[in-house]
Design a protein around this motif. Structure first.
Motif, mmCIF file in Angstrom:
data_model
loop_
_atom_site.group_PDB
_atom_site.id
_atom_site.type_symbol
_atom_site.label_atom_id
_atom_site.label_comp_id
_atom_site.label_asym_id
_atom_site.label_seq_id
_atom_site.Cartn_x
_atom_site.Cartn_y
_atom_site.Cartn_z
ATOM 1 N N GLN A 1 0.826 -1.218 0.229
ATOM 2 C CA GLN A 1 -0.067 -0.041 0.162
ATOM 3 C C GLN A 1 1.047 1.359 -0.102
ATOM 4 O OE1 GLN A 1 -3.256 0.261 -0.082
ATOM 5 N NE2 GLN A 1 -4.170 -1.622 0.320
ATOM 6 N N VAL A 2 0.497 2.406 -0.574
ATOM 7 C CA VAL A 2 1.138 3.591 -0.566
ATOM 8 C C VAL A 2 0.130 4.680 -0.339
ATOM 9 C CG1 VAL A 2 1.885 5.280 -2.122
ATOM 10 C CG2 VAL A 2 2.601 2.836 -2.738
ATOM 11 N N GLN A 3 0.529 5.577 0.595
ATOM 12 C CA GLN A 3 -0.042 6.602 0.973
ATOM 13 C C GLN A 3 0.305 8.064 0.622
ATOM 14 O OE1 GLN A 3 1.170 4.243 3.790
ATOM 15 N NE2 GLN A 3 -0.753 2.862 2.939
ATOM 16 N N LEU A 4 -0.535 8.717 0.159
ATOM 17 C CA LEU A 4 -0.207 10.047 -0.333
ATOM 18 C C LEU A 4 -0.846 11.182 0.511
ATOM 19 C CD1 LEU A 4 -0.699 9.073 -4.014
ATOM 20 C CD2 LEU A 4 1.425 9.020 -2.772
ATOM 21 N N VAL A 5 0.105 12.079 0.731
ATOM 22 C CA VAL A 5 -0.427 13.383 1.254
ATOM 23 C C VAL A 5 -0.124 14.570 0.492
ATOM 24 C CG1 VAL A 5 -0.325 14.682 3.469
ATOM 25 C CG2 VAL A 5 -0.492 12.216 3.561
ATOM 26 N N GLU A 6 -0.908 15.385 -0.038
ATOM 27 C CA GLU A 6 -0.892 16.674 -0.897
ATOM 28 C C GLU A 6 -0.822 17.699 0.214
ATOM 29 O OE1 GLU A 6 -4.180 14.768 -3.857
ATOM 30 O OE2 GLU A 6 -3.269 16.961 -4.249
ATOM 31 N N SER A 7 -0.100 18.777 -0.277
ATOM 32 C CA SER A 7 -0.291 20.080 0.226
ATOM 33 C C SER A 7 0.056 21.294 -0.952
ATOM 34 C CB SER A 7 0.939 20.309 1.008
ATOM 35 O OG SER A 7 2.237 20.244 0.902
ATOM 36 N N GLY A 8 -0.402 22.453 -0.593
ATOM 37 C CA GLY A 8 0.082 23.537 -1.580
ATOM 38 C C GLY A 8 -0.912 24.295 -2.214
ATOM 39 N N GLY A 9 -2.154 23.867 -2.338
ATOM 40 C CA GLY A 9 -2.915 24.586 -3.083
ATOM 41 C C GLY A 9 -3.341 25.740 -2.462
ATOM 42 N N GLY A 10 -4.306 26.489 -3.149
ATOM 43 C CA GLY A 10 -4.587 27.803 -2.748
ATOM 44 C C GLY A 10 -5.289 28.711 -3.712
ATOM 45 N N LEU A 11 -5.514 30.061 -3.316
ATOM 46 C CA LEU A 11 -5.826 30.928 -4.221
ATOM 47 C C LEU A 11 -4.885 31.888 -4.875
ATOM 48 C CD1 LEU A 11 -8.337 32.910 -5.490
ATOM 49 C CD2 LEU A 11 -8.245 34.089 -3.334
ATOM 50 N N ARG A 38 -6.453 16.477 -12.368
ATOM 51 C CA ARG A 38 -7.265 17.685 -11.923
ATOM 52 C C ARG A 38 -8.604 17.495 -12.713
ATOM 53 N NH1 ARG A 38 -4.584 22.870 -15.242
ATOM 54 N NH2 ARG A 38 -5.489 22.398 -17.456
ATOM 55 N N GLN A 39 -9.487 18.093 -11.831
ATOM 56 C CA GLN A 39 -11.152 18.123 -11.922
ATOM 57 C C GLN A 39 -11.411 19.336 -11.672
ATOM 58 O OE1 GLN A 39 -13.344 14.659 -11.170
ATOM 59 N NE2 GLN A 39 -14.784 15.018 -12.853
ATOM 60 N N ALA A 40 -12.193 20.209 -12.869
ATOM 61 C CA ALA A 40 -12.984 21.193 -12.465
ATOM 62 C C ALA A 40 -14.186 20.792 -12.745
ATOM 63 C CB ALA A 40 -12.653 22.315 -13.567
ATOM 64 N N TYR A 93 -6.763 19.458 -7.643
ATOM 65 C CA TYR A 93 -5.665 18.621 -8.126
ATOM 66 C C TYR A 93 -5.342 17.210 -7.351
ATOM 67 C CZ TYR A 93 -4.457 22.220 -11.476
ATOM 68 O OH TYR A 93 -4.536 23.305 -12.264
ATOM 69 N N SER A 94 -5.212 16.220 -7.834
ATOM 70 C CA SER A 94 -5.324 15.113 -6.773
ATOM 71 C C SER A 94 -3.860 14.291 -7.484
ATOM 72 C CB SER A 94 -6.523 14.097 -7.030
ATOM 73 O OG SER A 94 -7.471 14.946 -6.566
ATOM 74 N N CYS A 95 -3.271 14.063 -6.660
ATOM 75 C CA CYS A 95 -1.767 13.316 -6.965
ATOM 76 C C CYS A 95 -2.133 11.624 -6.874
ATOM 77 C CB CYS A 95 -0.631 13.726 -6.399
ATOM 78 S SG CYS A 95 -0.680 12.887 -4.628
ATOM 79 N N TYR A 96 -1.437 11.127 -7.596
ATOM 80 C CA TYR A 96 -1.697 9.543 -7.720
ATOM 81 C C TYR A 96 -0.297 8.913 -7.824
ATOM 82 C CZ TYR A 96 -0.502 9.242 -12.527
ATOM 83 O OH TYR A 96 0.288 9.275 -13.923
ATOM 84 N N GLY A 102 -0.067 0.998 -14.892
ATOM 85 C CA GLY A 102 -0.266 1.938 -16.001
ATOM 86 C C GLY A 102 -1.549 2.803 -15.583
ATOM 87 N N TYR A 103 -2.058 2.706 -14.468
ATOM 88 C CA TYR A 103 -3.285 3.438 -13.747
ATOM 89 C C TYR A 103 -3.022 3.796 -12.738
ATOM 90 C CZ TYR A 103 -5.314 -0.879 -12.549
ATOM 91 O OH TYR A 103 -5.508 -2.139 -11.853
ATOM 92 N N PRO A 104 -3.559 4.616 -11.812
ATOM 93 C CA PRO A 104 -3.414 5.136 -10.623
ATOM 94 C C PRO A 104 -4.123 3.745 -9.509
ATOM 95 C CG PRO A 104 -4.265 6.927 -11.657
ATOM 96 C CD PRO A 104 -4.386 5.757 -12.577
ATOM 97 N N GLN A 105 -3.127 3.708 -8.476
ATOM 98 C CA GLN A 105 -3.554 2.667 -7.646
ATOM 99 C C GLN A 105 -3.732 3.281 -6.208
ATOM 100 O OE1 GLN A 105 -0.513 0.686 -9.059
ATOM 101 N NE2 GLN A 105 -1.834 1.044 -10.918
ATOM 102 N N SER A 106 -3.236 4.534 -6.079
ATOM 103 C CA SER A 106 -3.501 5.131 -4.891
ATOM 104 C C SER A 106 -3.421 6.708 -5.017
ATOM 105 C CB SER A 106 -1.921 5.166 -3.930
ATOM 106 O OG SER A 106 -1.678 3.469 -3.771
ATOM 107 N N TRP A 107 -4.213 7.374 -4.207
ATOM 108 C CA TRP A 107 -4.605 8.736 -4.502
ATOM 109 C C TRP A 107 -4.455 9.547 -3.224
ATOM 110 C CZ3 TRP A 107 -6.071 10.724 -9.259
ATOM 111 C CH2 TRP A 107 -6.603 9.846 -10.063
ATOM 112 N N GLY A 108 -4.073 10.787 -3.599
ATOM 113 C CA GLY A 108 -3.981 11.628 -2.365
ATOM 114 C C GLY A 108 -5.252 12.152 -2.161
ATOM 115 N N GLN A 109 -5.612 13.186 -1.190
ATOM 116 C CA GLN A 109 -6.844 13.604 -0.778
ATOM 117 C C GLN A 109 -7.357 14.784 -1.553
ATOM 118 O OE1 GLN A 109 -3.901 14.394 0.383
ATOM 119 N NE2 GLN A 109 -4.165 16.714 1.534
ATOM 120 N N GLY A 110 -6.642 15.409 -2.280
ATOM 121 C CA GLY A 110 -6.922 16.403 -3.402
ATOM 122 C C GLY A 110 -6.836 17.891 -2.586
#
Length: 117
Positions: A1-11, A38-40, A93-96, A102-110
């Motif tokens: 298992q891989v855990q991902l933690v994102e940071s850095g978003g904002g306005l 990313r998903q808008a 924006y979500s990291c994986y 060949g496809y994402p198995q783990s995702w960050g929180q967005g």
């Protein structure tokens, strides 16, 4: 298992810059590639950037020349540098991590990125 933690978003104002971080933990030795989608609102999810364990990178046409992606092996972290940001870059924006299938198995929180004046 891989855990991902994102940071850095904002306005940020149009033309500005942001850096997103994605820190991996767990079975990091199994990771073959990491990147961001990313998903808008009311739009399909888009692959923004990816970097492989061999250092190869790939970008969506919409961000080429403005975004870069790099990995810090010591910190087990991948960074997405976003420059000359536009309102149309606004999205979650979500990291994986891809462990070779060949496809994402783990995702960050967005993380929300908003480009607006």
């Amino acid at each position: 298992q891989v855990q991902l933690v994102e940071s850095g978003g904002g306005l940020v104002q149009p033309g500005g810059s942001l850096r997103l971080s994605c820190a991996a933990s767990g079975s990091i030795g199994s990771i073959k590639a990491m990147g961001w989608y990313r998903q808008a609102p009311e739009k399909e999810r888009e692959l923004v950037a990816v970097v492989t364990s061999g250092g190869n990178t790939r970008f969506a046409d919409s961000v080429k020349g403005r975004f870069t992606i790099s990995g810090d092996v010591i910190r087990n972290t991948v960074y997405l540098y976003m420059n000359r940001l536009k309102p149309e870059d606004t999205a979650v924006y979500s990291c994986y991590a891809d462990r070779g299938l060949g496809y994402p198995q783990s995702w960050g929180q967005g993380t929300q990125v908003t480009i607006s004046s």
